[in-house]
Motif scaffolding. Structure first.
Motif, PDB file in Angstrom:
ATOM      1  N   GLN A  41     112.588  43.378  57.895  1.00 20.03           N
ATOM      2  CA  GLN A  41     112.135  43.782  56.569  1.00 20.03           C
ATOM      3  C   GLN A  41     112.658  45.166  56.174  1.00 20.03           C
ATOM      4  O   GLN A  41     112.496  45.586  55.036  1.00 20.03           O
ATOM      5  CB  GLN A  41     110.601  43.786  56.500  1.00 20.03           C
ATOM      6  CG  GLN A  41     109.989  42.396  56.489  1.00 20.03           C
ATOM      7  CD  GLN A  41     110.005  41.723  57.862  1.00 20.03           C
ATOM      8  OE1 GLN A  41     109.694  42.336  58.860  1.00 20.03           O
ATOM      9  NE2 GLN A  41     110.400  40.457  57.892  1.00 20.03           N
ATOM     10  N   MET A  42     113.281  45.861  57.138  1.00 24.27           N
ATOM     11  CA  MET A  42     113.746  47.219  56.870  1.00 24.27           C
ATOM     12  C   MET A  42     114.882  47.548  57.826  1.00 24.27           C
ATOM     13  O   MET A  42     114.886  47.095  58.970  1.00 24.27           O
ATOM     14  CB  MET A  42     112.598  48.204  57.097  1.00 24.27           C
ATOM     15  CG  MET A  42     112.965  49.650  56.930  1.00 24.27           C
ATOM     16  SD  MET A  42     111.594  50.767  57.333  1.00 24.27           S
ATOM     17  CE  MET A  42     110.331  50.155  56.253  1.00 24.27           C
ATOM     18  N   VAL A  43     115.827  48.321  57.330  1.00 29.13           N
ATOM     19  CA  VAL A  43     116.884  48.880  58.169  1.00 29.13           C
ATOM     20  C   VAL A  43     116.748  50.390  58.078  1.00 29.13           C
ATOM     21  O   VAL A  43     116.628  50.946  56.982  1.00 29.13           O
ATOM     22  CB  VAL A  43     118.288  48.447  57.697  1.00 29.13           C
ATOM     23  CG1 VAL A  43     119.362  49.081  58.569  1.00 29.13           C
ATOM     24  CG2 VAL A  43     118.420  46.940  57.686  1.00 29.13           C
ATOM     25  N   GLN A  44     116.744  51.041  59.220  1.00 31.93           N
ATOM     26  CA  GLN A  44     116.638  52.497  59.215  1.00 31.93           C
ATOM     27  C   GLN A  44     117.674  53.098  60.150  1.00 31.93           C
ATOM     28  O   GLN A  44     118.225  52.415  61.017  1.00 31.93           O
ATOM     29  CB  GLN A  44     115.232  52.944  59.596  1.00 31.93           C
ATOM     30  CG  GLN A  44     114.760  52.502  60.955  1.00 31.93           C
ATOM     31  CD  GLN A  44     113.281  52.762  61.166  1.00 31.93           C
ATOM     32  OE1 GLN A  44     112.448  52.489  60.292  1.00 31.93           O
ATOM     33  NE2 GLN A  44     112.950  53.279  62.323  1.00 31.93           N
ATOM     34  N   LEU A  45     117.946  54.361  59.933  1.00 32.33           N
ATOM     35  CA  LEU A  45     118.876  55.094  60.780  1.00 32.33           C
ATOM     36  C   LEU A  45     118.547  56.567  60.689  1.00 32.33           C
ATOM     37  O   LEU A  45     117.832  56.995  59.782  1.00 32.33           O
ATOM     38  CB  LEU A  45     120.328  54.822  60.370  1.00 32.33           C
ATOM     39  CG  LEU A  45     120.735  55.082  58.917  1.00 32.33           C
ATOM     40  CD1 LEU A  45     121.085  56.545  58.675  1.00 32.33           C
ATOM     41  CD2 LEU A  45     121.938  54.223  58.558  1.00 32.33           C
ATOM     42  N   THR A  46     119.041  57.315  61.640  1.00 31.05           N
ATOM     43  CA  THR A  46     118.953  58.768  61.565  1.00 31.05           C
ATOM     44  C   THR A  46     120.372  59.322  61.577  1.00 31.05           C
ATOM     45  O   THR A  46     121.303  58.665  62.053  1.00 31.05           O
ATOM     46  CB  THR A  46     118.159  59.374  62.745  1.00 31.05           C
ATOM     47  OG1 THR A  46     118.815  59.037  63.969  1.00 31.05           O
ATOM     48  CG2 THR A  46     116.725  58.871  62.757  1.00 31.05           C
ATOM     49  N   SER A  47     120.509  60.508  61.054  1.00 29.56           N
ATOM     50  CA  SER A  47     121.798  61.174  61.026  1.00 29.56           C
ATOM     51  C   SER A  47     121.544  62.664  61.214  1.00 29.56           C
ATOM     52  O   SER A  47     120.642  63.220  60.585  1.00 29.56           O
ATOM     53  CB  SER A  47     122.488  60.904  59.684  1.00 29.56           C
ATOM     54  OG  SER A  47     123.730  61.557  59.626  1.00 29.56           O
ATOM     55  N   ASP A  48     122.292  63.290  62.075  1.00 39.19           N
ATOM     56  CA  ASP A  48     122.120  64.713  62.341  1.00 39.19           C
ATOM     57  C   ASP A  48     122.184  65.503  61.038  1.00 39.19           C
ATOM     58  O   ASP A  48     122.974  65.178  60.139  1.00 39.19           O
ATOM     59  CB  ASP A  48     123.221  65.184  63.308  1.00 39.19           C
ATOM     60  CG  ASP A  48     122.975  66.581  63.808  1.00 39.19           C
ATOM     61  OD1 ASP A  48     123.384  67.541  63.110  1.00 39.19           O
ATOM     62  OD2 ASP A  48     122.363  66.717  64.879  1.00 39.19           O
TER      63      ASP A  48
END
Length: 150
Positions: free
Chosen positions: A117-124
């Motif tokens: 239901q969701m796509v997430q990511l982190t980025s510096d």
């Protein structure tokens, strides 16, 4: 992009994958492309976990990109399943070619296929170009992330 193949990574792809992980100022400080031992052990753990998808982009039999997609079942948001995109790297020769967009589109499509239901990511914080790239693809900087090194 028709000459591009996105496929599961194989252990033989590790030298190219680790080289891409190390090919920027942040990665140069934390990766060790000369010793594949820890990466091989990590690859084996990933390969055994059906919720982990380490993939590579290959053009003309050469690995030119990599990313990891992790599927995380959860209870919050009415039992929503999330997909987390990690370790996105595109070979320096391919940057600006549209490969990054194609790669993220692949990850989002795979997340949908897996009923996320969701796509997430982190980025510096220092990767401002990456932030603009992800925003252009529809991601929003909606949360603050925290990390604790162990």
């Amino acid at each position: 992009m028709s000459d591009l193949e996105i496929r599961p990574a194989a252990v033989g792809d590790l030298p190219a994958v680790v080289a891409m992980l190390a090919d920027d100022p942040l990665g140069a400080e934390r990766e060790s492309p000369d010793d594949l031992t820890p990466y091989t052990a990590a690859f084996e753990r990933l390969a055994e976990d059906p919720n982990q998808h380490l993939v590579v982009a290959v053009r003309e039999e050469r690995v030119v990109g990599t990313l990891q997609l992790t599927i995380v079942p959860g209870l919050s948001r009415k039992g929503a399943t999330r997909a987390i995109i990690e370790g996105v790297r595109v070979h320096a020769d391919e940057r600006g070619s549209g490969l990054g967009t194609r790669f993220i589109e692949w990850a989002v499509d795979e997340a949908r296929r897996q009923d996320c239901q969701m796509v997430q990511l982190t980025s510096d914080n220092t990767r401002t170009d990456a932030h603009r790239f992800y925003e252009r693809l529809g991601f929003t900087a909606s949360h603050v992330g925290f990390k604790l090194s162990l």
